[in-house]
Design a protein around this motif. Structure first.
Motif, short mmCIF file in Angstrom:
data_model
loop_
_atom_site.label_atom_id
_atom_site.label_comp_id
_atom_site.label_asym_id
_atom_site.label_seq_id
_atom_site.Cartn_x
_atom_site.Cartn_y
_atom_site.Cartn_z
N GLY A 131 0.85 -1.20 0.00
CA GLY A 131 0.00 0.00 0.00
C GLY A 131 0.88 1.25 0.00
N ALA A 132 0.28 2.36 0.40
CA ALA A 132 1.02 3.62 0.41
C ALA A 132 2.29 3.50 1.24
CB ALA A 132 0.12 4.72 0.96
N ARG A 186 4.84 0.94 -0.47
CA ARG A 186 5.33 1.41 -1.76
C ARG A 186 6.28 2.60 -1.59
NH1 ARG A 186 4.24 3.46 -6.99
NH2 ARG A 186 3.17 5.30 -6.21
N PHE A 187 5.91 3.54 -0.74
CA PHE A 187 6.80 4.69 -0.52
C PHE A 187 8.05 4.28 0.24
CE2 PHE A 187 5.34 8.87 -1.98
CZ PHE A 187 4.23 8.45 -2.70
N GLY A 201 -0.22 0.02 -4.29
CA GLY A 201 -0.99 1.22 -3.93
C GLY A 201 -1.97 0.97 -2.80
N CYS A 217 -5.91 2.77 -0.92
CA CYS A 217 -6.18 4.14 -1.38
C CYS A 217 -6.79 4.19 -2.78
CB CYS A 217 -4.91 4.97 -1.28
SG CYS A 217 -5.05 6.60 -2.01
N PRO A 218 -6.13 3.61 -3.79
CA PRO A 218 -6.74 3.71 -5.12
C PRO A 218 -7.86 2.68 -5.34
CG PRO A 218 -4.66 2.53 -5.26
CD PRO A 218 -4.81 2.96 -3.83
N VAL A 273 -9.39 7.39 -3.12
CA VAL A 273 -9.75 7.79 -4.50
C VAL A 273 -11.27 7.76 -4.70
CG1 VAL A 273 -9.36 7.40 -6.94
CG2 VAL A 273 -7.46 7.17 -5.34
N MET A 284 0.34 2.29 -10.72
CA MET A 284 1.14 1.92 -9.53
C MET A 284 2.14 0.83 -9.90
SD MET A 284 0.16 3.76 -7.00
CE MET A 284 -0.83 5.16 -7.46
N MET A 330 -2.86 9.14 4.71
CA MET A 330 -1.83 8.84 3.71
C MET A 330 -0.47 9.42 4.06
SD MET A 330 -2.83 6.90 1.31
CE MET A 330 -2.06 7.23 -0.25
N ARG A 381 2.76 6.92 4.17
CA ARG A 381 3.91 7.10 3.28
C ARG A 381 5.16 7.48 4.07
NH1 ARG A 381 0.73 10.64 -1.35
NH2 ARG A 381 0.02 8.90 -2.61
C1 COM Z 1 -1.82 6.42 -4.05
C2 COM Z 1 -1.23 5.12 -3.65
S1 COM Z 1 -3.50 6.28 -4.50
S2 COM Z 1 0.42 5.33 -3.30
O1 COM Z 1 0.56 6.04 -2.04
O2 COM Z 1 1.07 6.13 -4.39
O3 COM Z 1 1.06 4.02 -3.23
#
Ligand code: COM
Ligand code: FAD
Length: 522
Positions: A46-47, A50-51, A73, A76-77, A82, A134, A360, A364
């Protein structure tokens, strides 16, 4: 499928994700030729994952993400931010159409009914492009390694099993998020009862009368959307809206403006009540919700065909508790220090899995913090204070102290507010800017609200609060300025260059007072 050596376009990813969401085969993107051990395996892409992965890779480390969904992702998406923004934008547009029904170029909206089901389907038909992006960005631009469509099972502090294979790393970063919580009452399994996740995945009829249970951000946002579509909606909350423990620094004047505004739009808001039972008809479809007044015990029945549960989320920590023995808090959140380290060496936890705020920025940045520490860079994350926002039919943003909080800590609190205190909202069509110009000219009381809270002695701004549209971005930077050790003075604020008509009018309002050595309210 091993996709490592294939350069897949965004368009191709859309089809692949769709295809793999119907099968259990993993999607593998691992540089087998690289003999280095993984510095970290991120469980959950997820966020947070991934970050964190992106940062660790950028620092020259080697990472692996494992995610059970066929895309990165996370929620969130797929089911959370979203769709929430899509629905909130629809609510804003519909609200405008209702107020301006039959006026100017607006058609008559007396019988306007927007389809909730159609909006869910619109979202589902489009979310594949976000999933695809993503995956594409993570592989082609960020050079991340991942296994998708495969659940991860932790074997020990350095070993994870997924897709029938074992992977080893110096560190594990746990980031599998949180699951929606249901109230402990009968009837939550009836057809017609949804949470934010099943609402997207399973809605199969057009709601005609809605009850939203829970005054969370999600409760406020989704009930505003349902009501705006023309579906009569009742929002039931234990606490006064925006006074739930999850929201900090909410100013009372801002809260009043927002909640009154929701009522003006026809939403029925019942505070101080809790759900007792959801009842169904003979076909197993929801037909009513029984609620109880928490002070008198009196019950009432709310007829409906659609129930939306917005009663919070619980971190998915059980597996990690059992296998690794990580310490957790009262709500199941994995306990971490400021480096995102858990109670077990080499195990980090991030995002919603470590509890609130489930936002978020925290997901992240906690991923990034874990990555930096893993790569040997001392890094701390403190989320005690942060800017916040939510939607009704408005965008509502705030940062720093509320007026009430400021008055508890400072002797000489100055308030800069629009419309000013004591002036009826309908007398002044301000603030107005993008998104509220039409309201300002026809319904001045609907054109928004703003407040700056200032310490008159040091001249430092303590908080900003805004209801309107388009100001959220500014709050990200205002937050940064306020939290600098030197803070932000009313004089510095007044010295900034506004892009008039600016969504928030803080710059020019501060300037009007900044000349005075003895600050006064405005
Ligand atoms: C954003 C998902 S909708 S992420 O935080 O870019 O992984
Ligand atoms: P997630 O994004 O949930 O990622 C967890 C990942 O772990 C998922 O991809 C999942 O597939 C994977 N996973 C789970 N179990 C396993 C397993 N066993 N093996 C492998 N993988 C696994 N925040 C904002 O800042 N702004 C907003 O506007 C906003 N709107 C929201 C609206 C709604 C309705 C909701 C519910 C939340 C909203 N949030 C918003 C909060 C935000 O969505 C979360 O804070 C954020 O997505 C959390 O990221 P995460 O990485 O911790 O978890």
């Amino acid at each position: 499928m091993d996709i490592t050596l294939t350069q897949t376009t965004n368009r191709q990813w859309v089809d692949l994700v769709e295809e793999y969401s119907h099968k259990s085969e993993p999607i593998i993107n691992i540089h087998r030729e690289d003999t280095r051990k993984f510095d970290a395996i991120f469980i959950g892409g997820g966020a947070g994952g991934r970050f964190g992965s992106g940062y660790l890779r950028a620092m020259g480390g080697r990472q692996l993400i494992i995610d059970r969904w066929p895309f990165l992702g996370g929620s969130c998406p797929h089911q959370a931010c979203v769709p929430h923004h899509l629905f909130s934008e629809a609510a804003r547009e519909l609200d405008l159409m209702r107020w301006f029904s039959g006026k100017l170029w607006f058609p008559d909206a007396t019988n306007l009914r927007a389809s909730i089901l159609q909006m869910v389907e619109l979202f589902k038909s489009g979310r594949g492009t976000a999933h695809a992006f993503m995956n594409w960005q993570s592989k082609e631009q960020l050079d991340l390694e991942y296994i998708l469509n495969a659940s991860a099972t932790v074997i020990d502090a350095h070993t994870v099993e997924a897709a029938g294979e074992r992977f080893y790393a110096d560190n594990l970063v746990l980031g599998i998020g949180a699951a929606p919580l249901s109230p402990d009452i009968s009837g939550v399994g009836l057809h017609g009862v949804y949470n934010y996740s099943t609402f997207i995945e399973e809605l199969d009829f057009e709601p005609q009368r809605c009850v939203v249970i829970g005054g969370s951000k999600t409760g406020i946002e989704y009930s505003s959307f349902f009501q705006a579509t023309g579906c009569p909606t009742t929002l039931v909350a234990r606490k006064p809206l925006m006074r739930t423990s999850g929201l900090h620094h909410v100013d009372e004047d801002l809260r009043t403006y927002v909640v009154d505004g929701m009522r003006k739009r026809g939403l029925t808001i019942i505070e101080g009540h809790e759900p007792v039972e959801i009842r169904g008809d003979s076909e197993g479809h929801v037909k009513e919700v029984v609620i109880r007044d928490m002070s008198t015990g009196e019950q009432q029945v709310l007829p409906c065909d659609f129930v939306f549960l917005a009663t919070g989320e619980r971190p998915r920590s059980e597996h990690f508790q059992q296998v690794l023995g990580v310490a957790v808090g009262e709500k199941g959140e994995i306990l971490v220090d400021k480096h995102m380290r858990t109670s077990v060496p080499n195990i980090y936890a991030i995002g919603d899995l470590v509890g609130s705020p489930m936002e978020m920025f925290k997901a992240r940045k906690s991923g990034v913090t874990a990555a930096r520490n893993i790569m040997g860079e001392e890094s701390e994350l403190d989320w005690t204070n942060y800017p916040d926002f939510l939607h009704s039919t408005y965008e509502i943003s705030w940062v720093g102290l509320s007026e009430e909080e400021a008055k508890q800590h400072f002797e000489n609190v100055i308030i800069i507010q629009m419309p000013p205190k004591g002036v009826p909202l309908a007398d002044i069509p301000l603030p107005c800017a993008e998104g509220t110009m039409l309201y300002a000219f026809m319904y001045p009381e609907l054109s928004g609200f703003l407040k700056a809270v200032v310490d008159g002695d040091t001249r430092k701004v303590l908080g900003f609060h805004h209801v309107g549209f388009g100001a959220k971005d500014a709050f990200q930077y205002l937050d940064y300025l306020l939290r600098r050790p030197e803070g932000l003075t009313i004089d510095e604020m007044g010295n900034m260059n506004e892009l008039f008509l600016n969504p928030e009018h803080f710059i020019q309002l501060c300037r009007l007072r900044a000349g005075s050595p003895n600050l006064r309210d405005l």
